[in-house]
Structure formats: C-alpha cells, structure tokens
Motif scaffolding. Structure first.
Motif, short mmCIF file in Angstrom:
data_model
loop_
_atom_site.label_atom_id
_atom_site.label_comp_id
_atom_site.label_asym_id
_atom_site.label_seq_id
_atom_site.Cartn_x
_atom_site.Cartn_y
_atom_site.Cartn_z
N GLY A 27 6.19 51.59 39.43
CA GLY A 27 5.46 52.82 39.17
C GLY A 27 6.32 54.06 39.41
N LEU A 28 7.08 54.04 40.49
CA LEU A 28 7.96 55.17 40.80
C LEU A 28 9.06 55.32 39.75
N LEU A 29 9.64 54.19 39.33
CA LEU A 29 10.69 54.25 38.30
C LEU A 29 10.11 54.75 36.98
N THR A 30 8.90 54.30 36.66
CA THR A 30 8.26 54.76 35.42
C THR A 30 7.99 56.25 35.47
N TYR A 31 7.49 56.72 36.59
CA TYR A 31 7.21 58.15 36.73
C TYR A 31 8.48 58.98 36.57
N ALA A 32 9.56 58.55 37.22
CA ALA A 32 10.82 59.27 37.13
C ALA A 32 11.31 59.31 35.68
N ARG A 33 11.18 58.21 34.99
CA ARG A 33 11.60 58.15 33.58
C ARG A 33 10.75 59.07 32.71
N LEU A 34 9.44 59.06 32.90
CA LEU A 34 8.54 59.88 32.07
C LEU A 34 8.79 61.37 32.29
N VAL A 35 8.97 61.75 33.54
CA VAL A 35 9.19 63.18 33.84
C VAL A 35 10.55 63.64 33.32
N SER A 36 11.57 62.83 33.54
CA SER A 36 12.91 63.24 33.11
C SER A 36 13.03 63.30 31.59
N ALA A 37 12.35 62.39 30.90
CA ALA A 37 12.43 62.38 29.43
C ALA A 37 11.39 63.28 28.78
N ASP A 38 10.43 63.79 29.57
CA ASP A 38 9.38 64.67 29.07
C ASP A 38 8.64 64.04 27.89
N VAL A 39 8.12 62.81 28.12
CA VAL A 39 7.41 62.09 27.05
C VAL A 39 5.99 61.75 27.49
N VAL A 40 5.38 62.59 28.31
CA VAL A 40 4.01 62.43 28.78
C VAL A 40 3.86 61.03 29.42
N ALA A 41 3.18 60.10 28.73
CA ALA A 41 3.04 58.74 29.24
C ALA A 41 3.68 57.74 28.28
N ALA A 42 4.59 58.22 27.43
CA ALA A 42 5.30 57.37 26.46
C ALA A 42 4.28 56.64 25.58
N ASP A 43 4.43 55.33 25.39
CA ASP A 43 3.52 54.60 24.51
C ASP A 43 2.08 54.58 25.04
N PHE A 44 1.92 54.72 26.34
CA PHE A 44 0.59 54.73 26.93
C PHE A 44 -0.14 56.04 26.63
N THR A 45 0.56 57.03 26.10
CA THR A 45 -0.04 58.33 25.82
C THR A 45 -1.24 58.21 24.88
N TRP A 46 -1.14 57.31 23.90
CA TRP A 46 -2.21 57.20 22.90
C TRP A 46 -3.53 56.79 23.54
N VAL A 47 -3.50 55.75 24.38
CA VAL A 47 -4.76 55.31 24.99
C VAL A 47 -5.20 56.28 26.08
#
Length: 266
Positions: A27-47
């Motif tokens: 979860g922490l790694l995912t959060y760091a990736r999402l914030v650094s790439a500025d992609v909201v929730a990536a593929d999970f953004t749609w749902v």
C-alpha cells in the motif's frame, strides 16, 4: 510433505503478521508511485470515480467519458460489481483509495498463499507481474487471491474476463455461489445501472476474451484468439484482458495453486 514452513508449522499469528506487513508495504509503495506519477489511482481510478458518482445518484456509465490524459482518457468499462467493491473506498482521495485497494488485495493474497504453501512462495511479491500490478493498481492480485480463497468469490464478477477463467479452473461451490450472489445483488439493487453496463459494452467487449480464458483454463491452445488479443487496442478491450490473464496466470503459478482438499478453507 513440503520442504519449508507450511500452515501446519506456521502459527496463525505469524501468518496474520506477514499478511498485514505485505499489505502495508504494498500500500505504501502504491501510494508513493501514484503521488509521484500524478495518476490519481491509476487503473483503479475508473471504479473509484464510478463509485463516487454512484453514491451521488449519478449513472457513472453515462457520466464517465474520455476527457483528458490518463486516467481520464476512456469510458467506464468495469461492470457494476467492481463499483460495489470500490464503494468503501469511494470517499478517500484517489491515491489513498488506490493504495488501500492494492494493500488489501496484497494482504489477502499473502494470507491465502500462506494457508497451505511453503513460505518461499511469497517470492511472488517480487515478480514482474506483481510489480506491474502495483504500478498500475490492477485487479490481478485480488482475483488471484480469489483463486486461493473461495470466500472471495464475490470479487470474480468485478473482472469477468478473469473471473470466468478462475471459476472454470477452480470450481469450488462457495466461490461459484458468491460470484453468482454478487451478480444477483448488483442486478437487484441497481437494475438500470446494470443495463447501462451492458450498453457500455463492458461485458460484450470482453466476451471473446472470456471464451479464450475459459479455453485456456481447460488447458487448450487458442492461437486465433491470442492473435486477437495482441492486435487489440493497448489501453482496453482484448489486449487489456490478455495482459490481465498473463498477470493472474503468473501470480497463480508463483503461488502454485492447485485444486484439492485445501480449497475447502476460506
């Protein structure tokens, strides 16, 4: 007998601790990736967006349309059960929701793998398919967890192209019953939105991939449909289904899933 630590050797508290630790770390790694790439929730953004709109009484299959760069560049193709699963995370900010989804999925997968497998199977969390799932916040870890934990069968309709394959390969009665129940609940609660799902072609666009995945689960070769996978658009549809299949297949292989008496556990 397995060489290594199995469920019979591992105290339950250790199994819980490992699952929680892997879930928190992912979860922490995912959060760091999402914030650094500025992609909201990536593929999970749609749902995530769909669940938020649904809570506001808005049909997400009408409201969500291509309107910018990724992850706002496509329609909502996920079926209604996926949005229902995302509802508990809908009020969270996008990156937090995506990180929570990946953390929960990873924790459940670790719990399921440690149920009756040697601890070295946790090396799957360092595999390329898993890393890619974290980077993109994909459903493959949760669907793979559904393959080892029948009680997660309700998650299978969220990704029908993968769920049909898992249900065909591991036809545990509880898994099948919960998947059908999830479909029934979504139809009863929101029949209009279920029709919107069909109109949006979420299910129809993945039908060939569903057939190919069932074919693959039976151990057959399907070069024609595989060629269709590779020729499809890279952002959605058949190519995305093929990519998801490879992730689930690789994670399932790393977890060394097999049908048998152990599948009776939750």
């Amino acid at each position: 007998m397995h060489n290594g630590m199995t469920q019979s050797q591992m105290p339950g508290i250790h199994r819980i601790a490992i699952a929680l630790a892997l879930g928190l770390l992912s979860g922490l790694l995912t959060y760091a990736r999402l914030v650094s790439a500025d992609v909201v929730a990536a593929d999970f953004t749609w749902v995530w967006r769909g669940a938020r709109l649904m809570m506001s009484g808005i049909d997400p299959y009408v409201a969500i349309r291509p309107e910018g760069a990724y992850p706002y560049n496509d329609y909502l193709y996920y079926p209604l059960p996926a949005l229902l699963i995302a509802l508990p995370l809908a009020l969270l900010p996008g990156p937090v929701a995506g990180a929570a989804f990946m953390g929960i999925s990873s924790g459940l997968l670790a719990w399921g793998v440690l149920r009756d497998k040697p601890a070295y199977h946790l090396l799957m969390f360092g595999s390329a398919p898993y890393v890619y799932a974290v980077l993109s916040v994909q459903w493959s870890p949760l669907i793979t967890a559904s393959a080892v934990l029948p009680a997660l069968g309700f998650c299978l309709p969220a990704k029908p192209n993968l769920g049909i394959a898992v249900a065909a390969a591991y036809p545990h009665p509880l898994r099948i019953a919960l998947a059908l129940l999830a479909l029934l609940v979504s139809l009863l609660l929101m029949p209009d939105m279920a029709r919107s799902t069909v109109r949006q072609s979420a299910v129809a666009s993945e039908l060939p991939s569903c057939l190919a995945l069932v074919w693959s689960a039976a151990g057959a070769d399907c070069p024609v449909l595989d060629k269709q996978f590779c020729a499809a658009h890279p952002d959605h549809g058949l190519h995305a289904a093929a990519s998801d299949l490879r992730s689930v297949a690789a994670l399932a292989g790393a977890a060394h899933i097999s049908s048998g008496p152990g599948d009776d556990h939750l």
